[in-house]
Design a protein around this motif. Sequence first.
Motif, PDB file in Angstrom:
ATOM      1  N   LEU A  38      81.454  53.683  -1.275  1.00 31.20           N
ATOM      2  CA  LEU A  38      82.270  53.507  -2.473  1.00 31.20           C
ATOM      3  C   LEU A  38      81.412  53.179  -3.690  1.00 31.20           C
ATOM      4  N   ARG A  39      80.397  52.350  -3.501  1.00 34.64           N
ATOM      5  CA  ARG A  39      79.500  52.034  -4.621  1.00 34.64           C
ATOM      6  C   ARG A  39      78.808  53.305  -5.109  1.00 34.64           C
ATOM      7  N   ALA A  40      78.413  54.154  -4.176  1.00 37.79           N
ATOM      8  CA  ALA A  40      77.750  55.407  -4.550  1.00 37.79           C
ATOM      9  C   ALA A  40      78.716  56.371  -5.238  1.00 37.79           C
ATOM     10  N   ILE A  41      79.917  56.509  -4.696  1.00 30.79           N
ATOM     11  CA  ILE A  41      80.921  57.400  -5.279  1.00 30.79           C
ATOM     12  C   ILE A  41      81.225  57.020  -6.723  1.00 30.79           C
ATOM     13  N   ASP A  42      81.271  55.730  -7.004  1.00 31.83           N
ATOM     14  CA  ASP A  42      81.629  55.258  -8.340  1.00 31.83           C
ATOM     15  C   ASP A  42      80.616  55.642  -9.411  1.00 31.83           C
ATOM     16  N   THR A  43      79.444  56.124  -9.032  1.00 30.18           N
ATOM     17  CA  THR A  43      78.475  56.591 -10.025  1.00 30.18           C
ATOM     18  C   THR A  43      78.833  57.979 -10.550  1.00 30.18           C
ATOM     19  N   GLY A  44      79.687  58.707  -9.833  1.00 35.79           N
ATOM     20  CA  GLY A  44      80.004  60.076 -10.216  1.00 35.79           C
ATOM     21  C   GLY A  44      79.067  61.098  -9.614  1.00 35.79           C
ATOM     22  N   ALA A  45      78.124  60.661  -8.798  1.00 36.60           N
ATOM     23  CA  ALA A  45      77.177  61.566  -8.150  1.00 36.60           C
ATOM     24  C   ALA A  45      77.784  62.156  -6.882  1.00 36.60           C
ATOM     25  N   HIS A  46      77.170  63.231  -6.405  1.00 34.31           N
ATOM     26  CA  HIS A  46      77.512  63.763  -5.080  1.00 34.31           C
ATOM     27  C   HIS A  46      77.011  62.761  -4.040  1.00 34.31           C
ATOM     28  N   VAL A  47      77.815  62.489  -3.026  1.00 32.64           N
ATOM     29  CA  VAL A  47      77.432  61.506  -2.010  1.00 32.64           C
ATOM     30  C   VAL A  47      77.448  62.165  -0.634  1.00 32.64           C
ATOM     31  N   ALA A  48      76.358  62.009   0.089  1.00 28.54           N
ATOM     32  CA  ALA A  48      76.245  62.514   1.458  1.00 28.54           C
ATOM     33  C   ALA A  48      75.904  61.350   2.381  1.00 28.54           C
ATOM     34  N   VAL A  49      76.506  61.346   3.566  1.00 28.88           N
ATOM     35  CA  VAL A  49      76.261  60.291   4.552  1.00 28.88           C
ATOM     36  C   VAL A  49      75.884  60.964   5.866  1.00 28.88           C
ATOM     37  N   THR A  50      74.766  60.556   6.439  1.00 26.84           N
ATOM     38  CA  THR A  50      74.374  61.115   7.734  1.00 26.84           C
ATOM     39  C   THR A  50      74.947  60.267   8.862  1.00 26.84           C
ATOM     40  N   LEU A  51      75.393  60.940   9.929  1.00 22.74           N
ATOM     41  CA  LEU A  51      75.894  60.289  11.129  1.00 22.74           C
ATOM     42  C   LEU A  51      75.298  60.993  12.346  1.00 22.74           C
ATOM     43  N   PRO A  52      75.209  60.309  13.492  1.00 21.98           N
ATOM     44  CA  PRO A  52      74.688  60.977  14.688  1.00 21.98           C
ATOM     45  C   PRO A  52      75.522  62.200  15.068  1.00 21.98           C
ATOM     46  N   ASP A  53      76.836  62.094  14.876  1.00 18.41           N
ATOM     47  CA  ASP A  53      77.747  63.215  15.116  1.00 18.41           C
ATOM     48  C   ASP A  53      79.044  62.905  14.381  1.00 18.41           C
ATOM     49  N   PRO A  54      79.850  63.920  14.080  1.00 18.04           N
ATOM     50  CA  PRO A  54      81.063  63.696  13.270  1.00 18.04           C
ATOM     51  C   PRO A  54      82.116  62.845  13.953  1.00 18.04           C
ATOM     52  N   ASP A  55      82.011  62.659  15.273  1.00 11.62           N
ATOM     53  CA  ASP A  55      82.979  61.841  16.004  1.00 11.62           C
ATOM     54  C   ASP A  55      82.478  60.426  16.263  1.00 11.62           C
TER      55      ASP A  55
END
Length: 205
Positions: A38-55
């Motif tokens: 949320l802190r990243a989104i509030d900048t107006g930038a594109h935000v990507a988050v890495t996870l081991p898998d989508p589940d």
Amino acid sequence: MLDISILIPAAGASSRMRGRDKLTETVDGLPLLRRQALRAIDTGAHVAVTLPDPDHPRAAALQGLPVQVIEVPDSDLGMSASIRRGVGLIPRGIKAMIILPADMPEIETEDIQKLISSFQSVPFPMLQQATAADGTPGHPVLFPQDCFMALQTLTGDQGARDVLKANAHRLRQIPLPDRRALTDLDTPEAWRAWRASQGDACLTG
């Protein structure tokens, strides 16, 4: 949307937490990973988050947020795997990427914005690194587009230190208040100490 991407590496095993997941610990009433996104989104930038898998269970913390979730099947190879995958899958036209560790509970939107504003204020691409108030280097760090190829060659669990060293001649340091740029929580002991400093003695809040 800004032509800047914020990458939050969240594919690690949280192994030092001895069975707990540091990224789902509660901060300000939210799972830490969601708070960080949320802190990243509030900048107006594109935000990507890495996870081991989508589940992965951490995905629940991102539910409903406008973030790009990037699967990292080789996450056991260290943070470099998240960086390589993240850089390789961000949208075209991105001029810089900020690597924002997921386990830093004191980072605020205004801190990330300082790096963005500093990058935008000069006519040539410079790296931007957050520091503590005393100048100690920390995170997050902004890498211009011309560093992307080098970021995709990283190996191991050392993050992007080699890229920083290679570009020390064009590295601008951005001081953040107190120790915001240094506070990361990797162990139950670190969480308890930090919560005590915030007036909360409970590990999970």
